[in-house]
Design an enzyme around this catalytic site. Structure first.
Site, PDB file in Angstrom:
ATOM      1  N   GLY A   1       1.293  47.717  51.674  1.00 20.44           N
ATOM      2  CA  GLY A   1       0.232  48.848  51.743  1.00 20.44           C
ATOM      3  C   GLY A   1       0.042  49.381  50.420  1.00 20.44           C
TER       4      GLY A   1
ATOM      5  CG  HIS B   1      -2.105  44.460  47.748  1.00 22.02           C
ATOM      6  ND1 HIS B   1      -1.890  45.651  47.179  1.00 22.02           N
ATOM      7  CD2 HIS B   1      -0.838  43.870  48.027  1.00 22.02           C
ATOM      8  CE1 HIS B   1      -0.563  45.909  46.905  1.00 22.02           C
ATOM      9  NE2 HIS B   1       0.191  44.878  47.636  1.00 22.02           N
TER      10      HIS B   1
END
Ligand code: PAF
Length: 281
Positions: free
Chosen positions: A33, A39
């Protein structure tokens, strides 16, 4: 479109079983996360290379050797889901700890060789935690492709070795490091840097780039690395845990200056441990 957030292994597998039966290639992007553009570049690569894409978000307690680091790790699930909207992925898997490590869980996956030194030495148990959770995420998602950033270059090698050794049937795809404009490698940990530390942080990459140029120009590796270390310390980093030239893939020490190679570093700055690596030659 917001992808469904799935929290249970059985619900996930109901979906993925159907996809596999239909002959669709599932790509997974494992994350903890606090998603950033690094990402998101993995998600873009997964969309390009797979029929179905799952992003996993799980802050894995087994890979933290410092409980404070685990406690401070940024958790931004809503914001993460919002950032993923534009990719139109198929599922966000956010398992609770009981879905990954149910009561009685008693297995550790341990890679040696490529996992032993650098991060493996500085963070005992870290790669066991990574290898164990990645094995679980691969099997739970039934992925055939998995996308990892070169930012964690050693982790990429460890996961590649793991998938090959255990015949997990997952192709591990490495994707280039994404950097801020000033050269700092994107990392969820950058959120923890104070304003003052954030200004100093790019000095790590600058010193590494200068060292790489000098090594390519034929200067002696030991001298160049000693000077780069001094530069990093002069930029107020607390320490240089390692700054080493290693061979590509195997990460064995490069003693004869043979290129191409990889320069890898870990250095804490105002209590935040930064790591980086670049290609040399
Ligand atoms: O790179 C990470 O964020 C983690 O190490 C990973 C691969 C998601 C495993 O927890």
């Amino acid at each position: 479109m917001r992808a469904p957030i799935i929290r249970s292994k059985s619900e996930l597998q109901n979906l993925t079983r159907g996809w596999r039966q239909a002959g669709e290639v599932i790509g997974v992007v494992p994350t903890m996360g606090a998603l950033h553009d690094g990402h998101l570049s993995l998600v873009a690569a997964a969309k390009e290379g797979s029929d179905r894409v799952i992003v996993t978000i799980f802050v894995n307690p087994k890979q933290f050797n410092d409980p404070k680091d685990l406690e401070n790790y940024p958790r931004t699930e809503n914001e993460d889901a919002r950032k993923l909207e534009r990719f139109e992925i198929d599922a966000i898997y956010v398992p609770g700890p009981d879905q990954i490590y149910p009561e009685g869980f008693d297995t550790t996956v341990s890679v040696s060789g490529v996992a032993d030194e650098l991060e493996g030495e500085k963070r005992p148990g870290h790669f066991d935690g990574v290898a164990t959770v990645v094995t679980k995420l691969f099997t739970q998602t039934m992925a055939e492709k998995a996308f990892f950033g070169e930012k964690d270059y050693q982790q990429l090698q460890v996961v590649t070795q793991l998938s090959r050794d255990l015949d997990l049937g997952v192709e591990v795809v490495g994707c280039p490091t994404i950097r801020e404009e000033d050269g700092l490698a994107m990392s969820s940990r950058n959120l923890l840097l104070s304003d003052r530390a954030r200004v100093r942080a790019p000095r790590l990459n600058e010193a590494m780039e200068r060292a790489a140029e000098r090594i390519v120009a034929g200067e002696p590796v030991e001298t160049v690395l000693a000077e780069a270390r001094a530069e990093i310390l002069a930029a107020e980093f607390n320490d240089v845990e390692y700054l080493e030239l290693r061979s590509i893939g195997t990460l064995k020490p490069v003693t004869d200056g043979k290129l191409p190679a990889r320069l890898l570093a870990a250095a804490p700055l105002a209590g935040v441990r930064l790591i980086d690596n670049i290609a040399v030659g």
